[in-house]
Write an enzyme that holds these catalytic residues in place. Structure first.
Site, short mmCIF file in Angstrom:
data_model
loop_
_atom_site.label_atom_id
_atom_site.label_comp_id
_atom_site.label_asym_id
_atom_site.label_seq_id
_atom_site.Cartn_x
_atom_site.Cartn_y
_atom_site.Cartn_z
CD GLU A 37 -47.94 36.08 3.33
OE1 GLU A 37 -47.70 36.38 2.03
OE2 GLU A 37 -49.24 35.69 3.32
NE ARG A 264 -38.25 35.61 -5.81
CZ ARG A 264 -39.22 35.81 -4.63
NH1 ARG A 264 -39.67 37.12 -5.16
NH2 ARG A 264 -39.58 35.25 -3.84
CE LYS A 274 -42.60 33.29 2.06
NZ LYS A 274 -42.98 34.36 3.26
P1 ATP Z 1 -43.66 34.24 -1.67
O1 ATP Z 1 -42.60 33.03 -1.98
O2 ATP Z 1 -44.58 33.63 -0.87
O3 ATP Z 1 -44.07 35.06 -2.87
P2 ATP Z 1 -41.69 35.66 -0.71
O4 ATP Z 1 -40.56 34.92 -0.95
O5 ATP Z 1 -41.83 37.18 -1.37
O6 ATP Z 1 -43.12 34.86 -0.93
P3 ATP Z 1 -41.77 37.45 1.87
O7 ATP Z 1 -42.14 36.97 3.06
O8 ATP Z 1 -42.95 38.08 1.06
O9 ATP Z 1 -41.84 36.21 0.88
O10 ATP Z 1 -40.46 38.10 1.49
C1 ATP Z 1 -40.16 39.24 2.48
C2 ATP Z 1 -38.91 39.60 1.72
O11 ATP Z 1 -37.78 39.10 1.18
C3 ATP Z 1 -39.37 40.60 0.37
O12 ATP Z 1 -39.05 41.81 0.49
C4 ATP Z 1 -39.02 39.78 -0.66
O13 ATP Z 1 -38.72 40.55 -1.90
C5 ATP Z 1 -37.57 39.15 -0.25
N1 ATP Z 1 -37.34 38.10 -0.86
C6 ATP Z 1 -38.05 36.84 -0.97
N2 ATP Z 1 -37.60 35.99 -1.77
C7 ATP Z 1 -36.23 36.37 -2.06
C8 ATP Z 1 -35.12 36.09 -2.93
N3 ATP Z 1 -35.22 34.73 -3.60
N4 ATP Z 1 -34.08 37.08 -3.08
C9 ATP Z 1 -34.08 38.06 -2.60
N5 ATP Z 1 -35.21 38.63 -1.86
C10 ATP Z 1 -36.19 37.70 -1.29
#
Ligand code: ATP
Ligand code: MG
Length: 565
Positions: A37, A264, A274
């Protein structure tokens, strides 16, 4: 890079994919996507997801799309869209022509919503957000049907069209899926599909739309439209999978991708939310998204981390369904290992102490040759100037010291790296008794090696005062002094754990003249001090700025061990 040359460690997702290929599922095709996003910069957690998705596409001769999940326009913007592309590319991945936006599908998504209404599987609901929440029930109690749940298909079609036309205010109506208000899975209790948002300019679609689809509805359909085979996401979406599948089962879609969840990455001593990273930037706790202390890809790049080190890190931490708490030392070790091999050696004095070599003729200068890398001759050598006045590190001299101290003491000898052995003859102090200068003599017979019978064990680094460059050096350290700032104690906030010493700036450093030609971002090992790179932002003025990427050894391991006793 093919899988034959460089096999990646396997994991449960790769095993599922290999089994699918063997079974001929999706005609053996593998298509993944990375769906950020654009509401912030990418961070180390995203790197895990990027390496997984793009890595799988690479290794199974598949494709990986970059897709912006841009359904929430008031938090998103074009600056983030650009930064994300820059960062994925820098990590070493290429989506080719496969750059998409969920907003590309807004018209199609609208049609899918109409399809649901026509099937009696979606309705326009007039409950307020608060009422919807109250009607939803809890984990232990079922929800209650909305009084609008049984509107006729005709009425729903009419109201939905008018929602699009802008007849209603924000929050006045939503479109909801008609599933089951008593489902044990709260996500299935008539989730919202569309909401009204007036007055926002979307970075891609401008003011074309005043209704926006929700993430769960958008995501599965975008995956299907793009022909994704394996939709990899983090574990918090596990409970959303039934909904992902429900939409795809109810609608006539091109294909039904398989959603697979993994845990994660949680990296100690930092945060990867974020929302919180945005707070750090907006609150001025850091210099910006690319502050070298930030766990963002842009921050790590500016800090001097290499893409290879980050990819190596992502390989090492693996992909599983269990908690993925990883120590910062694991990432730092990947950086050290990569830089140890690739970074040329240079000398820099961070806390200078002037040394006058009294038996070296005034005005004389000579060039000494020094290897760029102690083990790798292919990296060549460089010339160092030696002259009567040099600088050494203050900490490398002590007037009196225990035997263990292998550096310079009054009356003692030490070797200057890549140069001669010197002896300290005289110590000069200021009125406060601070040592401000040493008078030493050098032995011309000691260039390169100790003459027979001579034992000089200590080696210290130095720079020539005649041509050293005055530089600013920024010593970066962990942003948080707590391993898990997200799990703040009662009454505390993650910001209470910010490390006050995460940046120390040294303004009176001297670096060897060969660093005059350094390119922004170029990495070096400053011998005995650590790995450094020329900062890419602070090139104005006459003084270059070098960032410490990482120290030579993990100094936190010692502290934490002591603290633990
Ligand atoms: P927010 O913190 O706003 O919930 P997000 O970290 O999930 O957002 P996105 O931009 O939706 O951010 O993430 C894009 C992709 O990266 C998604 O598939 C998410 O699952 C993956 N992702 C985000 N954070 C992690 C993490 N800490 N470890 C592994 N994958 C991640
Ligand atoms: Mg998300």
């Amino acid at each position: 890079m093919s899988s034959e040359e460089h096999p990646k460690p396997t994991n449960f997702i790769r095993q599922i994919i290999e089994a699918d290929i063997r079974a001929g599922k999706n005609d053996g095709r593998v298509a993944t996507r990375f769906p950020p996003e654009p509401n912030g910069f990418l961070h180390i957690g995203h790197a895990k997801s990027i390496c997984l998705n793009f890595g799988i596409a690479e290794d199974y001769h598949g494709t990986c799309n970059l897709r912006f999940d841009d359904t929430n326009p008031h938090k998103e913007n074009a600056e983030f869209v650009e930064a994300i592309q820059r960062d994925v590319r820098w990590l070493g991945y290429d989506w080719g022509e496969r750059l998409y936006y969920a907003s590309d599908y807004f018209e199609k998504l609208y049609d899918y919503a109409v399809q649901l209404i026509k099937k009696g599987k979606a309705y326009v609901c007039d409950l307020s957000a608060e009422e919807i929440r109250a009607y939803r029930g809890t984990l232990t109690e079922p929800g209650k049907d909305s009084p609008f749940r049984n509107r006729s298909i005709e009425e729903n079609l009419d109201l939905f069209a008018r929602m699009r036309q802008g007849e209603f205010q924000d929050g006045e109506k939503v479109l909801r899926a008609r599933i089951d208000m008593a489902s044990p899975n709260i996500n299935m209790r008539d989730p919202t599909i569309y909401r009204i948002r007036h007055g926002v300019v979307h970075h891609q679609t401008g003011e074309e739309w005043c209704i926006y689809p929700m993430y769960d509805f958008t995501h599965c359909l975008s995956d299907s439209i793009e022909g994704i085979t394996h939709s990899l996401c983090t574990l918090e979406f596990e409970d959303h999978r039934p909904l992902y599948d429900w939409y795809l089962n109810e609608l006539e879609t091109p294909c039904h991708p398989q959603q697979i969840e993994f845990s994660r990455l949680v990296l100690e001593h930092t945060i990867t939310s974020k929302r919180k990273l945005t707070e750090l930037v907006e609150g001025g706790y850091v210099e910006g998204w690319d502050d070298p202390r930030m766990p963002t890809i842009a921050g790590m790049r500016r800090r001097g981390y290499t893409p290879a080190a980050i990819r190596d890190f992502c390989d090492r931490i693996g992909v599983t369904k269990s908690d993925n708490f990883v120590e910062m030392a694991v990432l730092e070790n990947c950086v050290r290992e990569d830089l140890n091999i690739h970074a040329p050696r240079r000398m820099a004095v961070l806390h200078p102490l002037k040394v006058v070599i009294t038996n070296y003729p005034e005005g004389r200068q000579e060039k000494l040759t020094a290897p760029n890398h102690p083990q790798d001759e292919s990296m060549g050598s460089r010339q160092l100037t030696f002259s009567r006045e040099i600088y050494i590190e203050q900490a490398d001299f002590r007037e009196e010291a225990p035997k263990k101290f292998k550096r310079l003491v009054s009356g003692g000898e030490v070797r200057l790296r890549n140069a001669y052995v010197i002896r300290c003859d005289e110590v000069i102090k200021d009125v406060e008794g601070e040592v401000i200068e040493l008078r030493c003599s050098y032995d011309p017979a000691t260039l390169g090696a100790n003459p027979e019978g001579r034992k000089v064990k200590g080696v210290i680094h130095w720079v020539s005062a005649s041509d050293a460059i005055n530089a600013e050096i920024r010593l970066y350290d962990r942003l948080f002094n707590h391993p898990n700032p997200d799990k703040a104690k009662e009454g505390k906030d993650y910001r209470d754990y910010l490390n006050p010493d995460s940046l120390r700036t040294l303004t009176h450093c001297f670096v060897e003249a060969n660093l005059a030609g350094a390119r922004p971002g170029e990495q070096f090992q400053f011998e005995r001090e650590g790995y450094f790179c020329l900062d890419s932002e602070h090139l104005a003025g006459d003084r270059p700025v070098f960032n410490r990427i990482v120290s030579l050894r993990d100094s936190w391991a010692k502290i934490e061990k002591k603290g633990g006793k």
